[in-house]
Structures are given as C-alpha cells and as structure tokens.
Design a protein around this motif. Structure first.
Motif, PDB file in Angstrom:
ATOM      1  N   SER A  15      23.187   1.067 -35.820  1.00  0.00           N
ATOM      2  CA  SER A  15      23.730  -0.219 -35.385  1.00  0.00           C
ATOM      3  C   SER A  15      25.178  -0.363 -35.816  1.00  0.00           C
ATOM      4  CB  SER A  15      22.907  -1.383 -35.955  1.00  0.00           C
ATOM      5  OG  SER A  15      23.030  -1.433 -37.367  1.00  0.00           O
ATOM      6  N   VAL A  16      25.863  -1.311 -35.172  1.00  0.00           N
ATOM      7  CA  VAL A  16      27.211  -1.694 -35.595  1.00  0.00           C
ATOM      8  C   VAL A  16      27.337  -3.197 -35.343  1.00  0.00           C
ATOM      9  CG1 VAL A  16      28.370  -1.347 -33.361  1.00  0.00           C
ATOM     10  CG2 VAL A  16      29.668  -1.081 -35.478  1.00  0.00           C
ATOM     11  N   THR A  17      28.077  -3.864 -36.207  1.00  0.00           N
ATOM     12  CA  THR A  17      28.314  -5.293 -36.024  1.00  0.00           C
ATOM     13  C   THR A  17      29.722  -5.491 -35.508  1.00  0.00           C
ATOM     14  OG1 THR A  17      26.766  -5.888 -37.785  1.00  0.00           O
ATOM     15  CG2 THR A  17      28.391  -7.540 -37.153  1.00  0.00           C
ATOM     16  N   ASP A  18      29.812  -6.099 -34.335  1.00  0.00           N
ATOM     17  CA  ASP A  18      31.103  -6.399 -33.723  1.00  0.00           C
ATOM     18  C   ASP A  18      30.979  -7.782 -33.086  1.00  0.00           C
ATOM     19  OD1 ASP A  18      33.698  -6.075 -32.946  1.00  0.00           O
ATOM     20  OD2 ASP A  18      33.254  -4.879 -31.165  1.00  0.00           O
ATOM     21  N   GLY A  19      31.126  -8.795 -33.920  1.00  0.00           N
ATOM     22  CA  GLY A  19      30.815 -10.149 -33.486  1.00  0.00           C
ATOM     23  C   GLY A  19      29.335 -10.422 -33.690  1.00  0.00           C
ATOM     24  N   ILE A  20      28.498  -9.651 -33.027  1.00  0.00           N
ATOM     25  CA  ILE A  20      27.059  -9.665 -33.253  1.00  0.00           C
ATOM     26  C   ILE A  20      26.599  -8.228 -33.465  1.00  0.00           C
ATOM     27  CG2 ILE A  20      26.657 -11.757 -31.902  1.00  0.00           C
ATOM     28  CD1 ILE A  20      25.676 -10.007 -29.620  1.00  0.00           C
ATOM     29  N   LYS A  21      25.360  -8.063 -33.860  1.00  0.00           N
ATOM     30  CA  LYS A  21      24.828  -6.736 -34.136  1.00  0.00           C
ATOM     31  C   LYS A  21      24.406  -6.051 -32.843  1.00  0.00           C
ATOM     32  CE  LYS A  21      21.175  -4.404 -36.785  1.00  0.00           C
ATOM     33  NZ  LYS A  21      20.010  -4.604 -37.679  1.00  0.00           N
ATOM     34  N   PHE A  22      24.832  -4.804 -32.652  1.00  0.00           N
ATOM     35  CA  PHE A  22      24.430  -3.985 -31.507  1.00  0.00           C
ATOM     36  C   PHE A  22      23.657  -2.775 -32.030  1.00  0.00           C
ATOM     37  CE2 PHE A  22      28.076  -6.336 -29.967  1.00  0.00           C
ATOM     38  CZ  PHE A  22      27.714  -6.674 -28.665  1.00  0.00           C
ATOM     39  N   ASN A  23      22.452  -2.576 -31.523  1.00  0.00           N
ATOM     40  CA  ASN A  23      21.628  -1.434 -31.919  1.00  0.00           C
ATOM     41  C   ASN A  23      21.913  -0.225 -31.038  1.00  0.00           C
ATOM     42  OD1 ASN A  23      20.257  -2.718 -34.049  1.00  0.00           O
ATOM     43  ND2 ASN A  23      18.802  -3.641 -32.642  1.00  0.00           N
ATOM     44  N   PHE A  24      21.751   0.960 -31.616  1.00  0.00           N
ATOM     45  CA  PHE A  24      21.977   2.214 -30.905  1.00  0.00           C
ATOM     46  C   PHE A  24      20.695   3.042 -30.921  1.00  0.00           C
ATOM     47  CE2 PHE A  24      26.196   0.850 -31.537  1.00  0.00           C
ATOM     48  CZ  PHE A  24      27.048   1.590 -30.731  1.00  0.00           C
ATOM     49  N   ASN A  25      20.358   3.595 -29.774  1.00  0.00           N
ATOM     50  CA  ASN A  25      19.280   4.577 -29.714  1.00  0.00           C
ATOM     51  C   ASN A  25      19.835   5.904 -30.247  1.00  0.00           C
ATOM     52  OD1 ASN A  25      18.245   6.894 -27.410  1.00  0.00           O
ATOM     53  ND2 ASN A  25      16.728   5.862 -28.669  1.00  0.00           N
ATOM     54  N   VAL A  26      19.157   6.491 -31.223  1.00  0.00           N
ATOM     55  CA  VAL A  26      19.603   7.768 -31.791  1.00  0.00           C
ATOM     56  C   VAL A  26      18.517   8.804 -31.534  1.00  0.00           C
ATOM     57  CG1 VAL A  26      20.433   8.960 -33.843  1.00  0.00           C
ATOM     58  CG2 VAL A  26      20.864   6.495 -33.579  1.00  0.00           C
ATOM     59  N   GLN A  27      18.902   9.894 -30.872  1.00  0.00           N
ATOM     60  CA  GLN A  27      17.973  10.973 -30.518  1.00  0.00           C
ATOM     61  C   GLN A  27      18.593  12.323 -30.842  1.00  0.00           C
ATOM     62  OE1 GLN A  27      17.026  10.767 -26.327  1.00  0.00           O
ATOM     63  NE2 GLN A  27      15.142   9.616 -26.706  1.00  0.00           N
ATOM     64  N   SER A  28      17.727  13.316 -31.011  1.00  0.00           N
ATOM     65  CA  SER A  28      18.228  14.688 -31.064  1.00  0.00           C
ATOM     66  C   SER A  28      18.485  15.147 -29.633  1.00  0.00           C
ATOM     67  CB  SER A  28      17.192  15.604 -31.721  1.00  0.00           C
ATOM     68  OG  SER A  28      16.115  15.849 -30.822  1.00  0.00           O
ATOM     69  N   ASP A  29      19.155  16.278 -29.474  1.00  0.00           N
ATOM     70  CA  ASP A  29      19.408  16.784 -28.127  1.00  0.00           C
ATOM     71  C   ASP A  29      18.127  17.305 -27.474  1.00  0.00           C
ATOM     72  OD1 ASP A  29      19.603  18.734 -30.190  1.00  0.00           O
ATOM     73  OD2 ASP A  29      20.429  20.172 -28.794  1.00  0.00           O
ATOM     74  N   ASP A  30      17.041  17.398 -28.249  1.00  0.00           N
ATOM     75  CA  ASP A  30      15.728  17.742 -27.691  1.00  0.00           C
ATOM     76  C   ASP A  30      14.902  16.502 -27.390  1.00  0.00           C
ATOM     77  OD1 ASP A  30      15.997  20.502 -27.652  1.00  0.00           O
ATOM     78  OD2 ASP A  30      15.351  20.728 -29.732  1.00  0.00           O
ATOM     79  N   LYS A  31      15.559  15.314 -27.433  1.00  0.00           N
ATOM     80  CA  LYS A  31      14.917  14.036 -27.111  1.00  0.00           C
ATOM     81  C   LYS A  31      13.921  13.574 -28.168  1.00  0.00           C
ATOM     82  CE  LYS A  31      17.234  14.066 -23.276  1.00  0.00           C
ATOM     83  NZ  LYS A  31      18.483  13.278 -23.215  1.00  0.00           N
ATOM     84  N   ASP A  32      14.045  14.072 -29.388  1.00  0.00           N
ATOM     85  CA  ASP A  32      13.235  13.540 -30.491  1.00  0.00           C
ATOM     86  C   ASP A  32      13.835  12.202 -30.919  1.00  0.00           C
ATOM     87  OD1 ASP A  32      11.441  15.883 -31.026  1.00  0.00           O
ATOM     88  OD2 ASP A  32      13.363  16.860 -31.400  1.00  0.00           O
ATOM     89  N   ASP A  33      13.008  11.163 -30.972  1.00  0.00           N
ATOM     90  CA  ASP A  33      13.493   9.850 -31.362  1.00  0.00           C
ATOM     91  C   ASP A  33      13.770   9.801 -32.861  1.00  0.00           C
ATOM     92  OD1 ASP A  33      13.405   8.584 -28.841  1.00  0.00           O
ATOM     93  OD2 ASP A  33      11.231   8.325 -29.024  1.00  0.00           O
ATOM     94  N   LEU A  34      14.968   9.358 -33.212  1.00  0.00           N
ATOM     95  CA  LEU A  34      15.338   9.203 -34.609  1.00  0.00           C
ATOM     96  C   LEU A  34      15.409   7.732 -34.994  1.00  0.00           C
ATOM     97  CD1 LEU A  34      18.163  11.922 -34.799  1.00  0.00           C
ATOM     98  CD2 LEU A  34      15.738  12.175 -35.359  1.00  0.00           C
ATOM     99  N   LEU A  35      15.984   6.901 -34.115  1.00  0.00           N
ATOM    100  CA  LEU A  35      16.107   5.467 -34.365  1.00  0.00           C
ATOM    101  C   LEU A  35      16.104   4.695 -33.044  1.00  0.00           C
ATOM    102  CD1 LEU A  35      19.015   5.401 -37.002  1.00  0.00           C
ATOM    103  CD2 LEU A  35      16.617   4.858 -37.463  1.00  0.00           C
ATOM    104  N   ASN A  36      15.541   3.497 -33.059  1.00  0.00           N
ATOM    105  CA  ASN A  36      15.613   2.536 -31.958  1.00  0.00           C
ATOM    106  C   ASN A  36      15.318   3.143 -30.588  1.00  0.00           C
ATOM    107  OD1 ASN A  36      16.558   0.646 -33.911  1.00  0.00           O
ATOM    108  ND2 ASN A  36      18.642   1.368 -33.623  1.00  0.00           N
ATOM    109  N   PRO A  37      14.120   3.677 -30.393  1.00  0.00           N
ATOM    110  CA  PRO A  37      13.811   4.345 -29.120  1.00  0.00           C
ATOM    111  C   PRO A  37      13.833   3.429 -27.895  1.00  0.00           C
ATOM    112  CG  PRO A  37      11.819   4.076 -30.440  1.00  0.00           C
ATOM    113  CD  PRO A  37      12.973   3.713 -31.326  1.00  0.00           C
TER     114      PRO A  37
END
Length: 340
Positions: A15-37
């Motif tokens: 995530s990053v806060t820029d006025g409000i919080k924005f979440n990011f989907n984080v995956q490996s290049d093999d499509k393994d979910d790491l965060l916020n699927p």
C-alpha cells in the motif's frame, strides 16, 4: 515464495498513502499471490529468483518494453548475484524438513539427531531471510520504461515514489483532497442555510454560496456522481464500489458528502428499502439514517433529480417577478393619477 511473503520489504509494497490509502496487488511473475489478491487497478510483480534469465540486462530491457503502456503495473526485479547461496540454503532446509517428517519420534536416537538438525535449520532459515532481503533491497524497479536502482538507503522512498506515480496515472480523475463522513451529517442537519458554505474549504467542494444556494453543478465530483445516477436508481454499495475505484478513487466520505449536498439542493431522490416513501429532502423521514449509518447507505439507492432549478435560474425567476412587480406598481400608480 514463502520467504517473499514473510519479508518486510514485500509487505511495504502492499500500500501507499497519497491523500488516502491505496492498496496494491503483489504477485510473483508465476502469479503466486503475495498480498491483496483482490486488488485489480494497481499491481507490483516480483520476479522470482528461479525464473530469471542469465542475461539480467537483456531481460530487464525486455520487461521495460513489455510493460511500457501498463500504467497500473510495476516490476520488482531482485538482484541475483547470490542465487547459488540462496539455492543451497533452500535445498538444505528442505532436506532437514524431509528428515524431520521421517523421524517424528524425538525420543529415539534418530530423533536426537533431528533435534540437532532443527537447530541447524533455524540458522539456515535466518541466513536465507537475510539473503533474500538483500536481494530485494538491491532490486531494479521497472515502471513505464523507466528503471530505478534500489539499495538499503532508498528502497522505501523510491518504491513509494513509483507507487504514487502509478496512483496518479491510474486514478487520473482523483481529487486533491477528500471529505470526512461526518460532514454529510452536518449538511443534512444544518438548519441555517447560510452556514452550509462554511463546511467546505476546498474549491473542489464549493457546493453552496454564502446564501446556501447550490452552485456546484459544474464541480467534477458532482458530474462524476451524477453521471452514474442520471438515468436510474443505483445502490449505495454499487456507487461506492465504482467511485472508490479507478479513475476517480474517491473516499467513502467524499461520495457521502456529495450525495448529501445533492439532496440538500433538491437534486436527489433516495429509496430506502426500510420505508415506503422515497426521500426528496433533508427533512424527509429516514434521510439522516441513510447518511449517518454505512449499512443504511449501502442498502439505499440514489437517482439524480435533474429537473431542479440551478441557482442562476432561481435568480432569473426572482428578478423576473421583481421586475413585473415594479411594472405593476408603476402602472397602478399611473392609473390612479389618471382617475384623480
């Protein structure tokens, strides 16, 4: 992948806060979910150490070209100089785990050996964590054909800089500021219309003039909200899902306050499933509940009332009647003089 998930450096990508919080989907290049699927608009892909090309520079250039037009995607390409060491550590940990499963009885002679191996496993896991964190810390971050070389000092700041660029590119209709939910209740409850203007300091939310007249027809937030509810009733939950997403990225409070201003101006109809009659004014039954309770808002549905008069139209009508009244008064006075 499990060690990626455990890394605090990966957690920072979520995530990053820029006025409000924005979440990011984080995956490996093999499509393994790491965060916020479930996040769709913003994503960071983390290259696996096991899928890297032998030619690092060529692969980074290839990824730059491949994702050049992807405004909502960045690629984190870890440093892989110590891949052999990392691979050996992983292999050693796996072997110990296999022996651990084979000899579960810790009281046996084999079990005592396993106990010693488990202490060795902890050392290897600690070393592996440090090696993976070092690889991540020295990554190359790829976004829109640009690359940023990361290190121990700039990792957090540079990642956030790129994340904020992604937010600006994806949410290109977002506002410079957002509104808190509590303002919506104030707009509904306020009895002195001349005070409505004082609730809003930003020009982006200049809904009312000093006399309490609605003058926000051309505000971008009003246009975006009204466009969604112009032709039919739309559920509050659907409005929230649509407007919090790209390209607007509105906070829930901003949506709520804008609808409250529209209702105050007589430009909104609200249907609440818990009551028979629609809500057309802030004084109508149920209006406060819709704008003070999130569950009621989500269940309610909203439709723009585009037939309402603008402040300019109201002014023209008042001037018309005033002019006619003056003409009638003058004409009556002239008639009296003639009769006298």
């Amino acid at each position: 992948i499990d060690y990626y998930k455990k890394s605090s450096l990966i957690q920072q990508l979520g995530s990053v806060t820029d006025g409000i919080k924005f979440n990011f989907n984080v995956q490996s290049d093999d499509k393994d979910d790491l965060l916020n699927p479930n996040v769709k608009e913003l994503a960071i892909q983390v290259k696996s150490l096991y899928t890297m090309s032998e030619n690092r520079v060529a692969e980074i250039n290839q990824l730059k070209s491949q994702y050049d037009e992807h405004k909502g995607l960045a690629v984190l390409y870890p440093e892989n100089d110590h891949f052999i060491e990392i691979d050996k550590l992983i292999d050693g940990i796996i072997r110990i785990e296999q022996i651990e499963q084979k000899y579960p009885n810790r009281g046996s002679e084999e079990g005592k050996v396993v106990q010693n191996l488990l202490r060795n496993k902890e050392d290897k896991e600690h070393a592996l964590k440090n090696a993976i964190d070092n690889a991540l810390n020295r990554s190359t971050l790829i976004y829109c054909f640009n690359t940023t070389i990361l290190n121990d000092t700039n990792y957090t700041s540079e990642v956030q800089n790129v994340q904020k660029k992604m937010v600006s590119n994806v949410y290109n209709k977002r506002l410079q500021s957002q509104m808190p939910e509590a303002i919506a209740v104030q707009v509904i409850k306020e009895q002195n219309v001349s005070r409505l203007q004082s609730f809003f300091n930003s020009k982006e939310f200049a809904f009312f003039d000093a006399n309490g007249n609605f003058v926000g027809e051309n505000l971008s937030v009003v246009e975006e909200v009204t466009n969604l509810i112009r032709n039919s009733f739309v559920a509050g939950s659907d409005l929230e899902a649509k407007l919090t997403g790209a390209p607007t990225g509105y906070a829930y409070g901003t949506i709520l306050v804008t609808l409250a201003a529209l209702l105050r101006a007589g430009r909104l109809a609200v249907k609440n499933p818990s009551q028979t009659n629609p809500i057309y004014a802030v004084t109508d039954k149920g209006s406060l509940e819709v704008f003070s309770k999130a569950n009621e808002f989500k269940k309610a549905s909203f439709k723009a009332n585009t037939q309402s008069l603008t402040a300019h139209q109201k002014k023209q009508i008042v001037e018309f009647f005033l002019n006619n009244e003056w003409e009638y008064t003058i004409q009556k006075a002239n008639n009296n003089q003639v009769h006298n």
